[in-house]
Design a protein around this motif. Structure first.
Motif, PDB file in Angstrom:
ATOM      1  N   THR A 288      59.058  19.970  47.276  1.00 59.80           N
ATOM      2  CA  THR A 288      59.053  19.272  45.982  1.00 59.80           C
ATOM      3  C   THR A 288      57.923  19.869  45.146  1.00 59.80           C
ATOM      4  O   THR A 288      56.923  19.210  44.875  1.00 59.80           O
ATOM      5  CB  THR A 288      58.845  17.751  46.157  1.00 59.80           C
ATOM      6  OG1 THR A 288      57.671  17.533  46.967  1.00 59.80           O
ATOM      7  CG2 THR A 288      60.043  17.099  46.827  1.00 59.80           C
ATOM      8  N   ILE A 289      58.082  21.125  44.771  1.00 66.29           N
ATOM      9  CA  ILE A 289      57.031  21.831  44.028  1.00 66.29           C
ATOM     10  C   ILE A 289      56.849  21.186  42.657  1.00 66.29           C
ATOM     11  O   ILE A 289      57.815  21.035  41.890  1.00 66.29           O
ATOM     12  CB  ILE A 289      57.377  23.325  43.892  1.00 66.29           C
ATOM     13  CG1 ILE A 289      57.445  23.969  45.298  1.00 66.29           C
ATOM     14  CG2 ILE A 289      56.331  24.038  43.044  1.00 66.29           C
ATOM     15  CD1 ILE A 289      57.865  25.428  45.292  1.00 66.29           C
ATOM     16  N   SER A 290      55.627  20.802  42.355  1.00 61.46           N
ATOM     17  CA  SER A 290      55.357  19.990  41.157  1.00 61.46           C
ATOM     18  C   SER A 290      55.134  20.830  39.903  1.00 61.46           C
ATOM     19  O   SER A 290      54.159  20.641  39.180  1.00 61.46           O
ATOM     20  CB  SER A 290      54.130  19.100  41.407  1.00 61.46           C
ATOM     21  OG  SER A 290      53.000  19.891  41.718  1.00 61.46           O
ATOM     22  N   PHE A 291      56.054  21.755  39.659  1.00 63.85           N
ATOM     23  CA  PHE A 291      56.007  22.557  38.437  1.00 63.85           C
ATOM     24  C   PHE A 291      57.406  22.591  37.828  1.00 63.85           C
ATOM     25  O   PHE A 291      58.413  22.508  38.549  1.00 63.85           O
ATOM     26  CB  PHE A 291      55.524  23.977  38.733  1.00 63.85           C
ATOM     27  CG  PHE A 291      54.082  24.058  39.146  1.00 63.85           C
ATOM     28  CD1 PHE A 291      53.068  24.042  38.192  1.00 63.85           C
ATOM     29  CD2 PHE A 291      53.717  24.137  40.489  1.00 63.85           C
ATOM     30  CE1 PHE A 291      51.728  24.103  38.570  1.00 63.85           C
ATOM     31  CE2 PHE A 291      52.393  24.199  40.883  1.00 63.85           C
ATOM     32  CZ  PHE A 291      51.398  24.173  39.910  1.00 63.85           C
TER      33      PHE A 291
ATOM     34  N   GLY B 164      47.843  28.351  44.319  1.00 66.27           N
ATOM     35  CA  GLY B 164      48.227  28.269  45.721  1.00 66.27           C
ATOM     36  C   GLY B 164      48.468  26.818  46.103  1.00 66.27           C
ATOM     37  O   GLY B 164      47.682  25.939  45.722  1.00 66.27           O
ATOM     38  N   ILE B 165      49.552  26.550  46.829  1.00 71.24           N
ATOM     39  CA  ILE B 165      49.825  25.189  47.276  1.00 71.24           C
ATOM     40  C   ILE B 165      49.967  25.155  48.798  1.00 71.24           C
ATOM     41  O   ILE B 165      50.443  26.112  49.404  1.00 71.24           O
ATOM     42  CB  ILE B 165      51.088  24.577  46.614  1.00 71.24           C
ATOM     43  CG1 ILE B 165      52.340  25.403  46.949  1.00 71.24           C
ATOM     44  CG2 ILE B 165      50.899  24.451  45.114  1.00 71.24           C
ATOM     45  CD1 ILE B 165      53.642  24.737  46.505  1.00 71.24           C
TER      46      ILE B 165
ATOM     47  N   LEU C 274      60.732  29.884  39.725  1.00 68.41           N
ATOM     48  CA  LEU C 274      60.580  31.296  39.384  1.00 68.41           C
ATOM     49  C   LEU C 274      61.300  31.592  38.070  1.00 68.41           C
ATOM     50  O   LEU C 274      62.411  31.112  37.837  1.00 68.41           O
ATOM     51  CB  LEU C 274      61.172  32.155  40.505  1.00 68.41           C
ATOM     52  CG  LEU C 274      60.937  33.665  40.458  1.00 68.41           C
ATOM     53  CD1 LEU C 274      59.461  34.001  40.565  1.00 68.41           C
ATOM     54  CD2 LEU C 274      61.719  34.346  41.591  1.00 68.41           C
ATOM     55  N   LYS C 275      60.676  32.383  37.220  1.00 65.45           N
ATOM     56  CA  LYS C 275      61.304  32.755  35.954  1.00 65.45           C
ATOM     57  C   LYS C 275      62.481  33.696  36.195  1.00 65.45           C
ATOM     58  O   LYS C 275      62.470  34.471  37.166  1.00 65.45           O
ATOM     59  CB  LYS C 275      60.291  33.463  35.042  1.00 65.45           C
ATOM     60  CG  LYS C 275      59.180  32.574  34.529  1.00 65.45           C
ATOM     61  CD  LYS C 275      58.224  33.377  33.647  1.00 65.45           C
ATOM     62  CE  LYS C 275      57.088  32.500  33.139  1.00 65.45           C
ATOM     63  NZ  LYS C 275      56.125  33.269  32.295  1.00 65.45           N
TER      64      LYS C 275
ATOM     65  N   PHE D 112      56.811  30.525  36.963  1.00 64.40           N
ATOM     66  CA  PHE D 112      56.027  31.645  37.481  1.00 64.40           C
ATOM     67  C   PHE D 112      56.766  32.984  37.405  1.00 64.40           C
ATOM     68  O   PHE D 112      57.982  33.046  37.591  1.00 64.40           O
ATOM     69  CB  PHE D 112      55.634  31.369  38.932  1.00 64.40           C
ATOM     70  CG  PHE D 112      54.780  30.151  39.100  1.00 64.40           C
ATOM     71  CD1 PHE D 112      53.411  30.204  38.889  1.00 64.40           C
ATOM     72  CD2 PHE D 112      55.351  28.929  39.451  1.00 64.40           C
ATOM     73  CE1 PHE D 112      52.621  29.070  39.031  1.00 64.40           C
ATOM     74  CE2 PHE D 112      54.575  27.794  39.603  1.00 64.40           C
ATOM     75  CZ  PHE D 112      53.203  27.863  39.389  1.00 64.40           C
ATOM     76  N   ASP D 113      55.989  34.039  37.180  1.00 63.36           N
ATOM     77  CA  ASP D 113      56.543  35.400  37.174  1.00 63.36           C
ATOM     78  C   ASP D 113      56.846  35.881  38.580  1.00 63.36           C
ATOM     79  O   ASP D 113      57.755  36.694  38.796  1.00 63.36           O
ATOM     80  CB  ASP D 113      55.551  36.380  36.531  1.00 63.36           C
ATOM     81  CG  ASP D 113      55.276  36.071  35.076  1.00 63.36           C
ATOM     82  OD1 ASP D 113      56.227  35.689  34.362  1.00 63.36           O
ATOM     83  OD2 ASP D 113      54.110  36.199  34.649  1.00 63.36           O
ATOM     84  N   ALA D 114      56.052  35.415  39.545  1.00 58.58           N
ATOM     85  CA  ALA D 114      56.220  35.860  40.934  1.00 58.58           C
ATOM     86  C   ALA D 114      55.813  34.751  41.889  1.00 58.58           C
ATOM     87  O   ALA D 114      54.993  33.887  41.547  1.00 58.58           O
ATOM     88  CB  ALA D 114      55.385  37.115  41.196  1.00 58.58           C
ATOM     89  N   ILE D 115      56.384  34.797  43.086  1.00 59.17           N
ATOM     90  CA  ILE D 115      56.052  33.826  44.132  1.00 59.17           C
ATOM     91  C   ILE D 115      55.859  34.582  45.444  1.00 59.17           C
ATOM     92  O   ILE D 115      56.625  35.489  45.763  1.00 59.17           O
ATOM     93  CB  ILE D 115      57.162  32.772  44.298  1.00 59.17           C
ATOM     94  CG1 ILE D 115      57.297  31.934  43.020  1.00 59.17           C
ATOM     95  CG2 ILE D 115      56.872  31.859  45.489  1.00 59.17           C
ATOM     96  CD1 ILE D 115      58.389  30.887  43.083  1.00 59.17           C
ATOM     97  N   THR D 116      54.829  34.196  46.171  1.00 60.60           N
ATOM     98  CA  THR D 116      54.590  34.772  47.491  1.00 60.60           C
ATOM     99  C   THR D 116      54.566  33.651  48.533  1.00 60.60           C
ATOM    100  O   THR D 116      54.236  32.504  48.221  1.00 60.60           O
ATOM    101  CB  THR D 116      53.252  35.525  47.535  1.00 60.60           C
ATOM    102  OG1 THR D 116      52.191  34.657  47.089  1.00 60.60           O
ATOM    103  CG2 THR D 116      53.296  36.763  46.656  1.00 60.60           C
ATOM    104  N   ALA D 117      54.909  34.011  49.755  1.00 62.64           N
ATOM    105  CA  ALA D 117      54.812  33.071  50.881  1.00 62.64           C
ATOM    106  C   ALA D 117      54.614  33.908  52.143  1.00 62.64           C
ATOM    107  O   ALA D 117      55.495  34.677  52.515  1.00 62.64           O
ATOM    108  CB  ALA D 117      56.059  32.214  50.995  1.00 62.64           C
TER     109      ALA D 117
END
Length: 247
Positions: free
Chosen positions: A123-126, A90-91, A157-158, A131-136
């Motif tokens: 500026t997501i630091s990945f 989580g960010i 996201l993959k 990731f397989d999934a993202i939520t917001a």
């Protein structure tokens, strides 16, 4: 309504701080009362909204999940209970919110599964395709640059992965529209001042929802930044919307 309109809505009019800095300051200030206010003001319906959104990810069975604008970690914790991924990150830009979130994660016994860290959605630091999934949930309207933030979500996201975005929307049907507008315009700021002791934060809420792109316009923005198979489902008479999109 455009993505630029919502970027102009800030909690503290006249402040020289950027929207991002204002948002971090605002959430740090209300962090201790944030969860109570969410449940109190929505009569607990926000819990059901989160469950509906996360059910969209069940067929995917993601192993890695990123929760953007995680706040106090409600979605991350619920996702671990419902989806059982190997790892959730989580960010959020508010360290005050994250501190409370980490306490909740530890209390739930998920410290080995959920990591909450300071992070900027724009500026997501990945690396790409992490990731397989993202939520917001209830966070994208707070982005300083909506398209940039959504684009970053798409980037990490993959291919074949899914993003699920939960956000407030403006109902259009009578009399829900009228009741909703009255509640948001008059009752919400009053409760915010009385309970959360921060009227600005809960005056910002209805303003940001009003200017937030929604429905087809939001779907078009998601497609513009690189998402595919974009869908929108409204909940509770249009008070809330769930957007699903794949990369």
């Amino acid at each position: 309504m455009t993505s630029k309109d919502v970027q102009k809505v800030v909690p503290f009019e006249g402040s020289k701080l950027s929207k991002k800095e204002q948002m971090a300051s605002m959430f740090n200030d209300i962090a201790g009362r944030y969860d109570f206010m969410n449940h109190f003001m929505s009569l607990g319906i926000d819990v059901w909204w989160r469950k509906v959104a996360l059910r969209k990810l069940k067929p995917l069975a993601p192993k890695t999940l990123l929760d953007v604008a995680t706040g106090t970690g409600d979605v991350a914790i619920m996702a671990q209970k419902m989806l059982h991924p190997d790892q959730i990150t989580g960010i959020d830009i508010s360290e005050g919110m994250l501190e409370i979130g980490r306490e909740k994660v530890a209390k739930a016994g998920f410290s080995d599964k959920i990591t909450l860290q300071t992070g900027d959605s724009e500026t997501i630091s990945f690396p790409d395709a992490t990731f397989d999934a993202i939520t917001a949930a209830f966070g994208v309207r707070n982005f300083e640059n909506l398209e940039k933030g959504l684009g970053e979500m798409c980037r990490v996201l993959k291919p074949g992965g899914m993003a699920v975005i939960l956000e407030f929307s403006n109902p259009t049907a009578f009399p829900v529209k009228q009741l909703y507008n009255f509640y948001f315009r008059y009752i919400t700021p009053a409760i915010g001042k009385l309970v959360a002791r921060n009227k600005a934060a809960y005056s910002y809420l209805p303003s940001s929802v009003k200017e937030m792109p929604q429905g087809q316009e939001m779907c078009d923005i998601l497609k513009k930044v690189g998402f595919q198979d974009v869908t929108c489902k409204t909940l509770t008479f249009g008070i809330c919307s769930v957007y699903c999109a794949t990369r």
